[in-house]
Design a protein around this motif. Structure first.
Motif, short mmCIF file in Angstrom:
data_model
loop_
_atom_site.label_atom_id
_atom_site.label_comp_id
_atom_site.label_asym_id
_atom_site.label_seq_id
_atom_site.Cartn_x
_atom_site.Cartn_y
_atom_site.Cartn_z
N ASN A 93 32.27 -40.11 20.87
CA ASN A 93 31.94 -41.43 20.34
C ASN A 93 30.85 -41.43 19.27
OD1 ASN A 93 33.75 -43.18 21.58
ND2 ASN A 93 32.69 -42.84 23.51
N LEU A 94 31.10 -40.66 18.23
CA LEU A 94 30.17 -40.68 17.11
C LEU A 94 30.65 -41.73 16.10
CD1 LEU A 94 29.82 -36.83 16.66
CD2 LEU A 94 28.38 -38.38 17.99
N ILE A 95 29.72 -42.18 15.28
CA ILE A 95 30.12 -43.12 14.23
C ILE A 95 30.64 -42.31 13.05
CG2 ILE A 95 29.34 -44.94 12.66
CD1 ILE A 95 29.12 -45.85 15.50
N PRO A 96 31.91 -42.49 12.69
CA PRO A 96 32.53 -41.61 11.72
C PRO A 96 31.92 -41.68 10.32
CG PRO A 96 34.00 -43.41 12.31
CD PRO A 96 32.86 -43.47 13.24
N THR A 97 31.25 -42.79 10.02
CA THR A 97 30.72 -42.91 8.66
C THR A 97 29.30 -42.38 8.54
OG1 THR A 97 30.10 -45.14 9.24
CG2 THR A 97 32.10 -44.87 7.94
N LEU A 98 28.71 -42.01 9.67
CA LEU A 98 27.34 -41.51 9.60
C LEU A 98 27.36 -40.00 9.72
CD1 LEU A 98 25.51 -44.09 11.90
CD2 LEU A 98 25.79 -44.12 9.43
N THR A 134 24.13 -32.74 7.14
CA THR A 134 24.75 -33.75 6.27
C THR A 134 26.26 -33.81 6.44
OG1 THR A 134 24.86 -32.12 4.53
CG2 THR A 134 22.94 -33.55 4.52
N LEU A 136 29.85 -34.90 8.05
CA LEU A 136 30.38 -36.05 8.78
C LEU A 136 31.07 -35.53 10.04
CD1 LEU A 136 31.91 -38.26 5.95
CD2 LEU A 136 29.82 -38.65 7.25
N ASN A 138 33.94 -35.73 11.32
CA ASN A 138 35.29 -35.16 11.27
C ASN A 138 35.32 -33.75 10.70
OD1 ASN A 138 34.82 -35.75 8.62
ND2 ASN A 138 36.50 -37.22 8.39
#
Lengths: 225, 731
Positions: A93-98, A134, A136, A138
């Motif tokens: 459950n990570l935030i994909p845009t961060l 840095t 992401l 994915n």
């Protein structure tokens, strides 16, 4: 540190009623490493969600460090959660845009606090992601993603870390790394650690094992005092 | 039906709201294209009817030919029908012929025949030939066709965007389902076909409704148009009737269907390809959706500074779902552009109508010359006639000498005689005057109406003729005509009768004043009625002889009013030099009103349709976007984002959507409206006005729409159960 009193959770009603948790009570000392085991559908995930303040019980109380967490309103509970509880899920459950660094510092950013660089570096070094700051999510492997979510759980120095099958999705090498990491934080920072697992080997590394079946505690034994 | 298509149908039925939105989008687009295409065809038909009515239904005509020659010409194989009329010379005929299959060389052909039979006077019906598509249009027609083409292109483009958008979202939502199917062994081809199947199902439902709706709307619009225009038609028609006819051309249906199907297929193709290329597990986890390079996710420090961390998150999530973000922004932007352009267009056209027809908005114009007491009596008499509303203006035509620099360069105002200009003082009710300038009496003050309308050649112009600051003083001079040896000459009594101070300058005639009542001079100064009366009494000899009054009368029955007024005012007619002029302007007014109404009908109808389409697509995009982000929201909650923080984040997202669309849409709309204004300038010359109202309305509407939709989406999501959303992840 953590006390659970007569905790029940009932889903549905009438014929469809399911008692996910049935009058569960126990207490956990500060710094303890507890493994919760049980077959699927036994109610162990439900229990963990109740402890983490992300789901509301039907009845009963949960106290963390003397705070009755379900007496708090939604906003206060959210703030309490980001300051005192570190949650780790099977699916990261990570935030994909961060990126990695932002994901780790997310609870602090939400708190509007500036990040203590030294503390962050220490955590990043601990989870072994210094060269991936840095990236992401994915672009990371499953094990790396899980380490990010552990980093996120550790950043606020929470009193308690709750992990729901943290190794459920990982290969054995990554699983070992993740558990070692959790144990390390448990020893190093004295954080209370509660892990739900299917994995016998992980359960055996805990100080105490609680077994749940059909929403009730069937066994609660201290392995290492 | 195979299992995949069955699944597709089930997906469409399960997501009934979304499916309905997509269908509505397609229906509206098809209807609009259909309606516009249909209207163009009807307009062409009307033009043909008109030409046939005015000139006749013929392609080539030969004038003053003998019966014998006429028979021979009619016998030429190229003609399919003809009729004759008596020629100008006795015993000779005019013969009018239609060609069966006229080609571009029709004029040469006509000339050939004329030479062959020695006919001197002959001609081609070029207007009809052009309308029938045989020969190219002349310039004016070409301009009209160009404008129509641009309008159609805008509508088609708008429709394409809307359909593509609606369909694209529907298809990308299914990517996950495709992953599951793929992992169960569906081939990429099968998946691709299922998307096409979905496209066909949707268009099959939407197109018939759209076409039907399009014709229905067109029929309604034509009916209203015919009613509004019947008077103009009646004036123009020689014989028979002239009206827009609803024409069921299969061509319209083909075009609308082709546009809809092509658009849907094109928008289906992208997600189909994506589904084919994505690996099953990626499709299931929908990671493709978020595969973007970190560089592109950089958000500005300003966002962070202004809106805090929630702002950064909002900006990032917009950048992540680039496709949807862009689709929404594009929809919004297109509507903003069209809204601003169209409202400006309506303004420009109305202005043109107003300048062409003088802005009459009353039924009878009455002007009376005579002493003040008599004018008061006349006004009372007019006001006493039942059902008549009378607005009056007292005016005095004087002359003046303008100070240096008062006249702008290129001003159309001309001197009557070396440096002396005509000037009209017009009375205005005291209370209205006080709203603009407070000083009423001593010294005499006035409000300068600094706009003039005039025509020059074919052009109608509106200009600001003077450089005038408040406080400027103008002399008021008496004038007269003197019969001399070389006819009537204009004389000015250089003794200053009075002096007026310009208290204020207005660039638009005050609403309470009817500009149609102004006199003939181009310098119009409004003075309070009380001061006007006082001044006339004081300078009786100098001014009273040039004083008169004008009345604008609004009445439902101008004829009856005219008769009654004639009777009642009989004692005043031609009595010691006074005169009353009465003019029925009701027809012009009605014409004016109808044209204005027509412009509004088309303009606002167009805007309404497009806004509806845009709103549908934006609601669809944003609300599905919200539904797709359930897990993300749950995640944020679980790491401790407060409900307040969540609202803040969503509000900022709405704000960003709105701002971005406005940033592109408003300048583009203004630029387009300026172009439209410029194109109108060939005939009507007036100053450009920024469509500020439309800009403000579109800004407010966009914000309302984005915030409203986000709110709605969030409410529909309800209180997210973190647990459930997170469990969803484990497919």
């Amino acid at each position: 540190m953590l006390t659970v009193k007569n905790l029940s959770k009932i889903y549905g009603s009438g014929d469809a009623e399911v008692r996910a948790l049935d009058d569960v009570s126990f207490a956990v000392e500060k710094g303890e490493f507890v493994a919760i085991i049980g077959p699927s559908g036994s109610g162990k995930s439900t229990l963990l969600h109740m402890l983490g303040g992300v789901d509301k019980p039907t009845s009963g109380k949960v106290h963390i460090d003397g705070t009755d967490i379900y007496s708090l309103d939604e906003t206060k509970l959210a703030i309490f959660r980001r300051r005192n509880i570190g949650l780790i899920y099977q699916f990261y459950n990570l935030i994909p845009t961060l990126n990695v660094e932002e994901n780790i510092t997310l609870p602090q950013l939400l708190d509007g606090r500036s990040v203590d660089r030294q503390h962050l570096d220490q955590i990043i070094a601990t989870v072994g992601l210094s060269d991936r700051l840095t990236h992401l999510p994915n672009k990371l492997s499953g094990g790396q993603q899980q380490r990010v979510s552990i980093g996120r759980a550790l950043i606020t120095n929470p009193a308690i870390i709750l992990a729901d099958e943290p190794t459920g999705n990982l290969d054995s090498k990554s699983s070992r790394d993740v558990i070692d990491l959790l144990k390390l934080s448990n020893k190093k920072y004295g954080q209370t650690l509660i892990v739900i697992t299917h994995d016998e080997r992980i359960a055996l590394q805990a100080d105490r094992v609680i077994a749940i079946e059909d929403g009730q505690i069937t066994r609660d034994e201290v392995i290492r005092p | 039906m195979n299992i995949i298509n069955r699944l597709t149908l089930r997906h469409l039925l399960l997501n009934r709201g979304r499916t309905a939105m997509t269908i509505i989008g397609i229906v509206l687009s098809v209807a609009m294209v259909c309606c516009v295409a249909g209207f163009l065809i009807s307009a062409r038909d009307l033009a043909i009817q008109n030409i046939k009515d005015m000139k006749g239904d013929w392609h080539v005509a030969y004038i003053d030919v003998s019966q014998d020659t006429a028979d021979k010409i009619a016998g030429e194989g190229v003609f399919c029908s003809f009729y004759t009329k008596d020629g100008d010379t006795d015993g000779y005929l005019n013969i009018y012929l239609r060609l069966e299959h006229p080609k571009r060389d029709v004029i040469d052909l006509g000339r050939g025949i004329a030479e062959e039979y020695g006919v001197e006077t002959w001609g081609g019906n070029t207007e009809l030939l052009a309308l029938e598509g045989v020969i190219p249009y002349d310039n004016i027609m070409l301009t009209f066709i160009l404008i129509a083409a641009i309008c159609t292109a805008i509508i088609v483009a708008g429709s394409v965007i809307v359909i593509a958008n609606a369909f694209y979202i529907s298809a990308s939502e299914r990517v996950r389902q495709f992953g599951l199917l793929k992992s169960a062994g569906a081939t990429s081809r099968q998946l691709g076909r299922s998307i096409l199947f979905e496209a066909l199902v949707l268009t099959a439902v939407a197109i018939p409704i759209g076409v039907g709706l399009g014709f229905l709307i067109q029929a309604g619009v034509l009916w209203v148009t015919n009613n509004l225009l019947s008077e103009i038609f009646a004036l123009n028609v020689h014989n028979g009737t002239l009206a827009f006819r609803l024409i069921f051309s299969p061509f319209i249906v083909y075009v609308s269907v082709a546009i809809a199907v092509l658009t849907v297929l094109a928008s289906a193709w992208l997600p189909a390809r994506r589904a084919a290329k994505t690996s099953p597990i990626d499709a299931i986890r929908q990671t493709k959706d978020i595969q973007i390079r970190s560089k592109k996710l950089k958000t500005s420090r300003l966002t962070q500074l202004l809106f805090g961390f929630e702002g950064t998150l909002a900006a990032k999530s917009l950048k992540r779902s680039r496709g949807k973000y862009r689709a929404t922004v594009v929809s919004l932007t297109v509507s903003i552009i069209l809204f601003i352009t169209m409202s400006s267009f309506i303004w420009v056209l109305n202005k043109g109508v107003e300048m062409e027809y003088g802005g009459y908005d009353f039924d009878v114009y009455v002007a009376a010359t005579g002493g003040q007491a008599m004018i008061d009596e006349i006004e009372e008499t007019l006001a006493s006639i039942p059902d008549a509303k009378v607005q009056s203006m007292r005016r005095t035509l004087l002359s003046t000498v303008l100070p240096d620099g008062f006249m702008k360069k290129g001003s159309p105002v001309k001197a009557i005689e070396n440096g002396v200009y005509a000037l009209t003082l017009c009375s205005m009710p005291d209370e209205e005057y006080a709203k603009i300038f407070p000083v009423m009496q001593e010294p005499l003050t006035g409000i300068l109406d600094n706009t003039v309308r005039y025509s020059s050649g074919n052009k109608k112009l509106e200009a600001v003729p003077f450089n005038c600051e408040a406080g400027t003083q103008l002399p008021l001079l008496d004038w007269g005509y003197v019969d001399g040896p070389s006819g009537v000459t204009f004389t000015v009594n250089s003794d200053e009768a009075a002096r007026i101070t310009i208290g204020a300058v207005v660039y638009e005639t005050p609403k309470s004043i009817n500009a149609a009542l102004f006199g003939d001079s181009m310098i119009n100064i409004l003075v309070p009625e009380s001061a006007y009366r006082a001044m006339l009494l004081e300078h009786e000899t100098a001014m009273a002889k040039h004083a008169d009054a004008a009345f604008a009368v609004a009445t439902p029955d101008p004829d009856a009013f005219g008769e009654t007024a004639q009777e009642l005012l009989a004692p005043y007619f031609n009595e010691n030099g006074s005169g009353i002029v009465m003019q029925d302007v009701s027809q012009m007014t009605r014409f004016n009103r109808n044209i204005t109404l027509l412009v509004m009908l088309f303009g606002y109808g167009f805007i309404a349709m497009l806004s509806l389409i845009a709103v549908t697509s934006v609601i669809a995009t944003i609300s599905t976007g919200m539904a797709l982000r359930r897990q993300e929201f749950a995640m944020l909650y679980s790491v401790g984002m407060t409900p307040g923080g969540m609202n803040k984040m969503l509000n900022l997202e709405s704000l960003l959507y709105g701002l971005k669309s406005l940033m592109i849409g408003v300048p583009a709309g203004v630029a387009l409206s300026y172009l439209l204004y410029k194109s109108m300038n060939y005939t009507f010359v007036f100053a450009y006005k920024l469509p500020a109202g439309a800009m403000a309305i579109s800004a407010a509407a966009v914000m309302l729409l984005t915030f409203g939709t986000m709110r709605y989406g969030k409410r529909k999501l309800g209180k997210i159960s973190i647990v459930e959303a997170i469990r969803d992840e484990a497919v």
